[in-house]
Design a protein around this motif. Structure first.
Motif, PDB file in Angstrom:
ATOM      1  N   TYR A  26       6.054   8.978  12.597  1.00 20.52           N
ATOM      2  CA  TYR A  26       6.286   8.885  11.160  1.00 20.52           C
ATOM      3  C   TYR A  26       7.606   8.169  10.901  1.00 20.52           C
ATOM      4  O   TYR A  26       8.628   8.491  11.490  1.00 20.52           O
ATOM      5  CB  TYR A  26       6.297  10.291  10.561  1.00 20.52           C
ATOM      6  CG  TYR A  26       6.681  10.338   9.111  1.00 20.52           C
ATOM      7  CD1 TYR A  26       5.830   9.835   8.137  1.00 20.52           C
ATOM      8  CD2 TYR A  26       7.892  10.884   8.705  1.00 20.52           C
ATOM      9  CE1 TYR A  26       6.173   9.882   6.791  1.00 20.52           C
ATOM     10  CE2 TYR A  26       8.241  10.943   7.371  1.00 20.52           C
ATOM     11  CZ  TYR A  26       7.380  10.432   6.415  1.00 20.52           C
ATOM     12  OH  TYR A  26       7.716  10.473   5.093  1.00 20.52           O
TER      13      TYR A  26
ATOM     14  N   GLU B  98      10.004   7.718   8.039  1.00 20.68           N
ATOM     15  CA  GLU B  98      10.345   8.206   6.704  1.00 20.68           C
ATOM     16  C   GLU B  98      10.935   7.103   5.827  1.00 20.68           C
ATOM     17  O   GLU B  98      10.605   6.995   4.645  1.00 20.68           O
ATOM     18  CB  GLU B  98      11.328   9.375   6.794  1.00 20.68           C
ATOM     19  CG  GLU B  98      11.653   9.985   5.439  1.00 20.68           C
ATOM     20  CD  GLU B  98      12.563  11.192   5.547  1.00 20.68           C
ATOM     21  OE1 GLU B  98      12.857  11.771   4.480  1.00 20.68           O
ATOM     22  OE2 GLU B  98      12.965  11.571   6.660  1.00 20.68           O
TER      23      GLU B  98
ATOM     24  N   ALA C 201       8.101   4.859   4.698  1.00 22.49           N
ATOM     25  CA  ALA C 201       7.262   5.588   3.735  1.00 22.49           C
ATOM     26  C   ALA C 201       7.920   5.628   2.362  1.00 22.49           C
ATOM     27  O   ALA C 201       7.264   5.376   1.346  1.00 22.49           O
ATOM     28  CB  ALA C 201       6.974   6.999   4.246  1.00 22.49           C
ATOM     29  N   LYS C 202       9.203   5.918   2.325  1.00 26.95           N
ATOM     30  CA  LYS C 202       9.917   5.961   1.045  1.00 26.95           C
ATOM     31  C   LYS C 202       9.974   4.587   0.398  1.00 26.95           C
ATOM     32  O   LYS C 202       9.815   4.457  -0.813  1.00 26.95           O
ATOM     33  CB  LYS C 202      11.329   6.525   1.233  1.00 26.95           C
ATOM     34  CG  LYS C 202      11.356   8.025   1.393  1.00 26.95           C
ATOM     35  CD  LYS C 202      12.774   8.550   1.499  1.00 26.95           C
ATOM     36  CE  LYS C 202      12.743  10.064   1.641  1.00 26.95           C
ATOM     37  NZ  LYS C 202      14.090  10.633   1.721  1.00 26.95           N
TER      38      LYS C 202
ATOM     39  N   ASP D 252       3.037   8.853  -0.486  1.00 30.34           N
ATOM     40  CA  ASP D 252       3.050  10.304  -0.586  1.00 30.34           C
ATOM     41  C   ASP D 252       2.987  10.890   0.829  1.00 30.34           C
ATOM     42  O   ASP D 252       3.076  10.159   1.821  1.00 30.34           O
ATOM     43  CB  ASP D 252       1.924  10.808  -1.503  1.00 30.34           C
ATOM     44  CG  ASP D 252       0.522  10.521  -0.985  1.00 30.34           C
ATOM     45  OD1 ASP D 252       0.354  10.170   0.208  1.00 30.34           O
ATOM     46  OD2 ASP D 252      -0.427  10.658  -1.780  1.00 30.34           O
ATOM     47  N   GLU D 253       2.817  12.199   0.940  1.00 29.82           N
ATOM     48  CA  GLU D 253       2.819  12.847   2.260  1.00 29.82           C
ATOM     49  C   GLU D 253       1.675  12.383   3.166  1.00 29.82           C
ATOM     50  O   GLU D 253       1.733  12.548   4.376  1.00 29.82           O
ATOM     51  CB  GLU D 253       2.788  14.365   2.101  1.00 29.82           C
ATOM     52  CG  GLU D 253       1.500  14.890   1.475  1.00 29.82           C
ATOM     53  CD  GLU D 253       1.539  16.375   1.237  1.00 29.82           C
ATOM     54  OE1 GLU D 253       1.378  17.138   2.212  1.00 29.82           O
ATOM     55  OE2 GLU D 253       1.724  16.756   0.070  1.00 29.82           O
ATOM     56  N   TYR D 254       0.645  11.777   2.586  1.00 28.24           N
ATOM     57  CA  TYR D 254      -0.487  11.273   3.364  1.00 28.24           C
ATOM     58  C   TYR D 254      -0.353   9.790   3.684  1.00 28.24           C
ATOM     59  O   TYR D 254      -1.271   9.190   4.261  1.00 28.24           O
ATOM     60  CB  TYR D 254      -1.796  11.504   2.611  1.00 28.24           C
ATOM     61  CG  TYR D 254      -2.032  12.955   2.275  1.00 28.24           C
ATOM     62  CD1 TYR D 254      -2.401  13.869   3.260  1.00 28.24           C
ATOM     63  CD2 TYR D 254      -1.864  13.415   0.981  1.00 28.24           C
ATOM     64  CE1 TYR D 254      -2.594  15.202   2.965  1.00 28.24           C
ATOM     65  CE2 TYR D 254      -2.054  14.748   0.666  1.00 28.24           C
ATOM     66  CZ  TYR D 254      -2.415  15.638   1.657  1.00 28.24           C
ATOM     67  OH  TYR D 254      -2.604  16.965   1.358  1.00 28.24           O
TER      68      TYR D 254
ATOM     69  N   LYS E 194      -0.833   5.926  -1.891  1.00 27.79           N
ATOM     70  CA  LYS E 194      -0.245   5.768  -3.217  1.00 27.79           C
ATOM     71  C   LYS E 194      -1.312   5.282  -4.180  1.00 27.79           C
ATOM     72  O   LYS E 194      -2.403   4.900  -3.770  1.00 27.79           O
ATOM     73  CB  LYS E 194       0.953   4.821  -3.199  1.00 27.79           C
ATOM     74  CG  LYS E 194       0.614   3.356  -2.994  1.00 27.79           C
ATOM     75  CD  LYS E 194       1.832   2.439  -3.032  1.00 27.79           C
ATOM     76  CE  LYS E 194       2.447   2.205  -4.339  1.00 27.79           C
ATOM     77  NZ  LYS E 194       1.778   1.563  -5.405  1.00 27.79           N
TER      78      LYS E 194
END
Length: 152
Positions: free
Chosen positions: A26, A28, A31-32, A37-39, A42
């Motif tokens: 992952y 982070e 992703a940001k 989202d957590e999955y 979007k």
């Protein structure tokens, strides 16, 4: 053509992603930056382009409008508002192409659709619906720039 390549690249990378069994970690920060989202997903807005009601435009008028259509696609992609666009092959349903807008609401997408000369001239009509997909989809235009030998 560029739009078709965007769509095919997305499919190609999706297939590769699912076929590999390597464990990925992952990220982070990534992703940001993609508003995932957590999955890792979007919201987008999917746009189905269909033949419009204008059947009386001359070849010259149509050509001019579609040149503007292509310029608009490139502009929206560079602005990060359009993740994927591409034409459909000949079909009996009057489907002409798709846009996948990198926006969260249909209202935002309507404003972007209104910037398309072919839609303004009713050569095309747009059908918009909310869509939920991988946040990585918005990276397609950047990848496409690296693989397109000939620019449109």
């Amino acid at each position: 053509m560029k739009n078709t390549i965007f769509f095919l690249a997305f499919l190609f990378f999706s297939i590769i992603g699912f076929s590999q069994e390597t464990e990925t970690k992952y990220d982070e920060k990534l992703a940001k930056s993609l508003n995932a989202d957590e999955y890792g997903m979007k919201k987008y807005v999917f746009c189905l382009l269909k033949s419009g009601s204008n059947t009386t435009a001359s070849k010259e008028e149509s050509k001019k409008m579609f040149e503007g259509h292509m310029a608009n696609i490139n502009k929206l992609a560079k602005e990060g508002k359009l993740s994927v666009a591409g034409p459909f092959m000949k079909n009996d349903r009057n489907y002409r192409g798709i846009y996948i807008f990198n926006v969260e609401t249909v209202e935002e997408a309507k404003k972007l659709v209104e910037t398309d000369p072919a839609i303004k001239a009713n050569l095309l009509e747009a059908e918009l619906t909310p869509w939920y997909c991988s946040a990585a989809l918005q990276e397609i235009p950047k990848m496409h720039e690296k693989i397109a030998k000939t620019k449109m």
